[in-house]
Enzyme design. Sequence first.
Site, short mmCIF file in Angstrom:
data_model
loop_
_atom_site.label_atom_id
_atom_site.label_comp_id
_atom_site.label_asym_id
_atom_site.label_seq_id
_atom_site.Cartn_x
_atom_site.Cartn_y
_atom_site.Cartn_z
N ASP A 35 0.81 -1.23 0.00
CA ASP A 35 0.00 0.00 0.00
C ASP A 35 0.84 1.28 0.00
O ASP A 35 0.35 2.34 0.39
CB ASP A 35 -0.94 0.05 1.22
CG ASP A 35 -2.06 -0.97 1.15
OD1 ASP A 35 -2.00 -1.88 0.30
OD2 ASP A 35 -3.00 -0.87 1.96
N CYS A 74 -4.30 -6.04 -3.47
CA CYS A 74 -3.17 -6.88 -3.06
C CYS A 74 -3.13 -8.25 -3.74
O CYS A 74 -2.15 -8.59 -4.40
CB CYS A 74 -3.20 -7.08 -1.54
SG CYS A 74 -3.14 -5.56 -0.59
N HIS A 120 -0.59 -13.89 1.18
CA HIS A 120 -1.88 -13.43 0.69
C HIS A 120 -2.31 -14.12 -0.60
O HIS A 120 -2.97 -13.54 -1.45
CB HIS A 120 -1.85 -11.90 0.47
CG HIS A 120 -3.21 -11.27 0.67
ND1 HIS A 120 -3.44 -9.94 0.47
CD2 HIS A 120 -4.41 -11.80 1.04
CE1 HIS A 120 -4.71 -9.66 0.71
NE2 HIS A 120 -5.32 -10.78 1.06
N ASP A 326 3.05 -3.17 -3.96
CA ASP A 326 2.09 -4.00 -4.69
C ASP A 326 1.07 -3.16 -5.46
O ASP A 326 0.52 -3.59 -6.46
CB ASP A 326 1.40 -5.01 -3.77
CG ASP A 326 0.73 -4.39 -2.56
OD1 ASP A 326 0.81 -3.15 -2.38
OD2 ASP A 326 0.11 -5.14 -1.79
#
Length: 566
Positions: A35, A74, A120, A326
């Site tokens: 972020d 993400c 993730h 990302d």
Amino acid sequence: SHPRRNLPPYHLQILALTYASSASKPNILLMMADDLGLGDVGCYGNDTLRTPNIDQLAKEGVKLTQHISAAPLCTPSRAAFLTGRYPIRSVQFSIAIPLNRSVLWILTAYHCILVLRKWHQGVNCESHSDHCHHPLNHGFDYFYGMPFTLVNECQVGEDPFLNLQVQAKYWLYSQIIALTVLTLLIGKLTGLFLVKWKAIICFALCGFLFFISWFSSYGFVRYWNCILMRNHDISEQPMKPERAASNILKEAISFIERNKNGPFLLFVSFLHVHTPLVTTEKFLGKSRHGLYGDNVEEMDWMVGKILDAIDKAGLKNNTFTYFTSDHGGHLEAHKQNAPLGGWNGIYKGGKAMGGWEGGIRVPGIFRWPGVLPADTVIDEPTSLMDIYPTVAHLAAGIMPQDRVIDGRNLMPLLQGKVQHSEHEFMFHYCGLYLHAVRWHQKDSGALWKAHYTTPIFQPEGAGGCYISGFCNCFGEDVTHHDPPLLFDLSSDPAEIKPLSPATEPLFDTVISRIERAVQEHHRTLTPVPQQLSEYNNMWKPWLQPCCGTFPFCWCDKEGDSDQKII
């Protein structure tokens, strides 16, 4: 103007001499922030946040100014990064905030480590221990970090973050069910209703199961999702975020010291600067931009410590180093009236905002002394998807032949052997939906961008979706444009003034060419499973990673792992 600047006149000779003497397979260090806004970094124009280590990395290497994420969120962005493919080729989803599913990473005989902190991309398929989506099943030799993502629920005392509107709806339904059961019970006891006890008990049981099913997904997020794993073993459940900075440095530095005879690939995926912005006391209150600024400066310090370890091991000249994020900064992130998100510079939009530049234009910094020229800027369009084929090239790997690879090997561009990126068209998706397309018209130098769909910002006139907290990709929350909004990013990078046939003579020609490219791109797509459907994102007890005996899942095997690293 020429896309390269500040090149020493002798750089080609240096490259020719040193490349031959360098090891055929360099060490590879990949660092990805979470972020981070492009405008938060000094070398990209920020003069109020201190990022000396990232800035020095750019000064010693190559900085890309048009480095583009394949998605503004993400999971799809990281899937594209790890596969070199547009996320729609691998993961299809229609919800805004996916929690976990699969991805592939294929590499050759390097010692590969994914260290702290964020994977993730999923863990299990059929049982709590099959680890089918685990990094160790996708090319990595070692994993230390969070298999899921960092959310406010991981930090005690923070306001909940996940699907607040959905939680509110489920809580309302639960209250209605409870009130109905209570009404039936009172009616039965007072004789007002002729209803059987069996019906009341059945209705109450169904309501209780409904409450448990959704509350398990959200009420126990800290225990179910906020976990720390070392390889297949859970070492902290729930994870203690305050240890993050220390743990990442310990693991990364230890790995570098153990593998200094290489070659190795080290992928450091930071939790910084994702909310809840867990920051050590050393950096709290030290920046000019509150907790977010403190977190950025702490991450820069961590980057410096990792680079110091590379230097102390004598590996600087034989390590291909890369730093990125990302996607863009999360503009809507806030706590009370304090902003907790990043700044995307002059670029419009941010995280989860479809194809707007602010959500997809990210830092791209490379260093390999003697092989890549120092203090160099490249203005050509590149992608996070390019890292996969670039790394495979450096590692003498064999690229998959059974699928489309959208990324391109960046080494010729980074070394100055070619002057233009291989990307002519780039497609900007939001979930399943194509929101925008850019066309790099190399013969004229124009960089066209057509938006077919854009999110509706709220409140009206705002620069983000501040009421809902996240912009959606489809439905009533977006505007469809016919004809598309057209910008020339070479003269209007902030996407302020859309062009029209009246202001741009080439409007129809450009739109027609872009639409042909979209049709050609669509012909290369094949259906993939809907991994991130609503059902697949429901909590399933039999897939829950658990340290202990379910449902009593908690442990702390890290001990004193939070020792400071100075």
